[in-house]
Write an enzyme that holds these catalytic residues in place. Sequence first.
Site, PDB file in Angstrom:
ATOM      1  N   GLU A 260      56.976  58.745 168.290  1.00 22.84           N
ATOM      2  CA  GLU A 260      56.667  58.366 169.678  1.00 22.84           C
ATOM      3  C   GLU A 260      55.732  59.411 170.272  1.00 22.84           C
ATOM      4  O   GLU A 260      56.134  60.568 170.390  1.00 22.84           O
ATOM      5  CB  GLU A 260      57.961  58.260 170.480  1.00 22.84           C
ATOM      6  CG  GLU A 260      58.838  57.126 169.973  1.00 22.84           C
ATOM      7  CD  GLU A 260      60.193  57.025 170.692  1.00 22.84           C
ATOM      8  OE1 GLU A 260      60.441  57.802 171.626  1.00 22.84           O
ATOM      9  OE2 GLU A 260      60.989  56.156 170.316  1.00 22.84           O
ATOM     10  N   HIS A 281      59.522  53.821 175.133  1.00 20.12           N
ATOM     11  CA  HIS A 281      60.857  54.425 175.305  1.00 20.12           C
ATOM     12  C   HIS A 281      61.238  54.501 176.793  1.00 20.12           C
ATOM     13  O   HIS A 281      61.492  55.580 177.328  1.00 20.12           O
ATOM     14  CB  HIS A 281      60.901  55.814 174.652  1.00 20.12           C
ATOM     15  CG  HIS A 281      62.289  56.258 174.313  1.00 20.12           C
ATOM     16  ND1 HIS A 281      62.590  57.045 173.236  1.00 20.12           N
ATOM     17  CD2 HIS A 281      63.489  56.022 174.927  1.00 20.12           C
ATOM     18  CE1 HIS A 281      63.885  57.283 173.199  1.00 20.12           C
ATOM     19  NE2 HIS A 281      64.461  56.669 174.218  1.00 20.12           N
TER      20      HIS A 281
HETATM   21  P1  NAD Z   1      77.939  54.076 172.400  1.00 20.35           P
HETATM   22  O1  NAD Z   1      78.381  55.302 171.708  1.00 20.35           O
HETATM   23  O2  NAD Z   1      78.708  53.588 173.580  1.00 20.35           O
HETATM   24  O3  NAD Z   1      77.851  52.867 171.341  1.00 20.35           O
HETATM   25  C1  NAD Z   1      77.416  53.001 170.020  1.00 20.35           C
HETATM   26  C2  NAD Z   1      78.228  52.045 169.165  1.00 20.35           C
HETATM   27  O4  NAD Z   1      77.694  52.075 167.839  1.00 20.35           O
HETATM   28  C3  NAD Z   1      79.711  52.447 169.065  1.00 20.35           C
HETATM   29  O5  NAD Z   1      80.548  51.358 169.417  1.00 20.35           O
HETATM   30  C4  NAD Z   1      79.882  52.852 167.598  1.00 20.35           C
HETATM   31  O6  NAD Z   1      81.167  52.547 167.088  1.00 20.35           O
HETATM   32  C5  NAD Z   1      78.792  52.015 166.937  1.00 20.35           C
HETATM   33  N1  NAD Z   1      78.387  52.541 165.639  1.00 20.35           N
HETATM   34  C6  NAD Z   1      78.230  53.829 165.274  1.00 20.35           C
HETATM   35  N2  NAD Z   1      77.850  53.896 163.982  1.00 20.35           N
HETATM   36  C7  NAD Z   1      77.777  52.634 163.525  1.00 20.35           C
HETATM   37  C8  NAD Z   1      77.444  52.063 162.263  1.00 20.35           C
HETATM   38  N3  NAD Z   1      77.111  52.805 161.218  1.00 20.35           N
HETATM   39  N4  NAD Z   1      77.482  50.711 162.158  1.00 20.35           N
HETATM   40  C9  NAD Z   1      77.830  49.948 163.215  1.00 20.35           C
HETATM   41  N5  NAD Z   1      78.155  50.428 164.439  1.00 20.35           N
HETATM   42  C10 NAD Z   1      78.119  51.754 164.584  1.00 20.35           C
HETATM   43  O7  NAD Z   1      76.415  54.325 172.785  1.00 20.35           O
HETATM   44  P2  NAD Z   1      75.540  53.515 173.855  1.00 20.35           P
HETATM   45  O8  NAD Z   1      75.648  54.143 175.180  1.00 20.35           O
HETATM   46  O9  NAD Z   1      75.825  52.049 173.710  1.00 20.35           O
HETATM   47  O10 NAD Z   1      74.080  53.857 173.286  1.00 20.35           O
HETATM   48  C11 NAD Z   1      73.700  53.432 171.991  1.00 20.35           C
HETATM   49  C12 NAD Z   1      72.414  54.127 171.575  1.00 20.35           C
HETATM   50  O11 NAD Z   1      71.339  53.647 172.375  1.00 20.35           O
HETATM   51  C13 NAD Z   1      72.388  55.651 171.833  1.00 20.35           C
HETATM   52  O12 NAD Z   1      72.982  56.376 170.786  1.00 20.35           O
HETATM   53  C14 NAD Z   1      70.931  55.950 171.960  1.00 20.35           C
HETATM   54  O13 NAD Z   1      70.399  56.302 170.689  1.00 20.35           O
HETATM   55  C15 NAD Z   1      70.318  54.610 172.400  1.00 20.35           C
HETATM   56  N6  NAD Z   1      69.762  54.688 173.766  1.00 20.35           N
HETATM   57  C16 NAD Z   1      68.458  54.379 173.954  1.00 20.35           C
HETATM   58  C17 NAD Z   1      67.905  54.438 175.221  1.00 20.35           C
HETATM   59  C18 NAD Z   1      66.461  54.058 175.451  1.00 20.35           C
HETATM   60  O14 NAD Z   1      65.853  54.630 176.340  1.00 20.35           O
HETATM   61  N7  NAD Z   1      65.924  53.117 174.722  1.00 20.35           N
HETATM   62  C19 NAD Z   1      68.695  54.838 176.309  1.00 20.35           C
HETATM   63  C20 NAD Z   1      70.032  55.120 176.087  1.00 20.35           C
HETATM   64  C21 NAD Z   1      70.569  55.048 174.805  1.00 20.35           C
END
Ligand code: NAD
Length: 308
Positions: A260, A281
Amino acid sequence: MKVLIADEVNPLAPSKLRAAGFEVTEDFDITPEELKAAIKDYDVLVVRSRTKVTKDIISAGSKLKLIGRVGVGVDNIDAKAAEAARIKVVNTPQMSTVAVAELVMAMMLCLVRPVHLANESAKKGLWEKKKFRGSELNGKVLGVVGFGRIGRAVAERAKAFNMSILVYDVVVDEAAMKRLNAERVATVGEVVRRSDMVTIHVPLMPETFHMFDSKLLSSFKDGALLINASRGEVVDTKALAAALKSGKLAGAALDVLEHEPPVEPHELELAKMPNVIVTPHIGAQTKEAQVVGAIAIAENIINAFRTL
Ligand code: NAD
């Protein structure tokens, strides 16, 4: 206590920290070299996703006690090096749930109804009504990979569009499954085989790096759509570009890329494809999320120093 804020954060964070007695420096354009030289003077480092808190930075931070990440993913921080140096890492996991979920809904809608392309065409003075015939979300199957905060918030919104929800996660949230009448499947392969549209919400970890590789992409329904607003590295971008070129996938929407901004030829090619939506992003880039994140990081830092 001296705090360095190395990425742009809403002014509420420094003002709350100053009110609590912290000495705060804001340097939103600091380079990795400048950060490495400056960090020795600070007790706290605050970052978003731009700044990579590497082992080098951590070892140069001889006074560093705390790293604050405004956001959810902490994959830009070398957690092992921080732990070894007894540096605490705090984040603000709730700040972007709604912001990302709403961006994903916008992406889903634009993938089936290309509002962005129709607008561009109309602005050029064209009136290409037939060119922009789309399809509907209504009645389609949405595969949610990662059913945490964001995955669940997307599913809730998709339910209002009368979509069926298929879920793959390593942890089960039975209450949310029931509430959304969602079906949990045992493998990510089953989700992609049965979904019209797949949205990715897993964190970046060794287990999820290139989870969406050429093998998994070849299991998608022909003409399916993919959305990634998690981390770029969860998808093998080269394989995705090939799947889109071959027509296996009809379209994709990506808020995140492996680099990015994109640098690799296949990423640049991907970003230019008309059936691909790329955003820089911006998942957490809403006024509301920025305010929530700034308040939360300041409170987390203040609370952490009460117990450190
Ligand atoms: P979260 O921790 O609430 O949810 C993540 C889920 O993924 C959990 O339920 C976990 O059990 C599951 N998980 C973990 N490993 C796994 C695997 N190998 N297979 C299947 N499921 C799996 O997190 P969230 O708040 O929902 O955020 C998710 C992700 O989104 C963050 O880690 C971050 O990387 C990304 N994010 C991106 C932005 C953006 O600007 N685009 C903003 C916020 C978060």
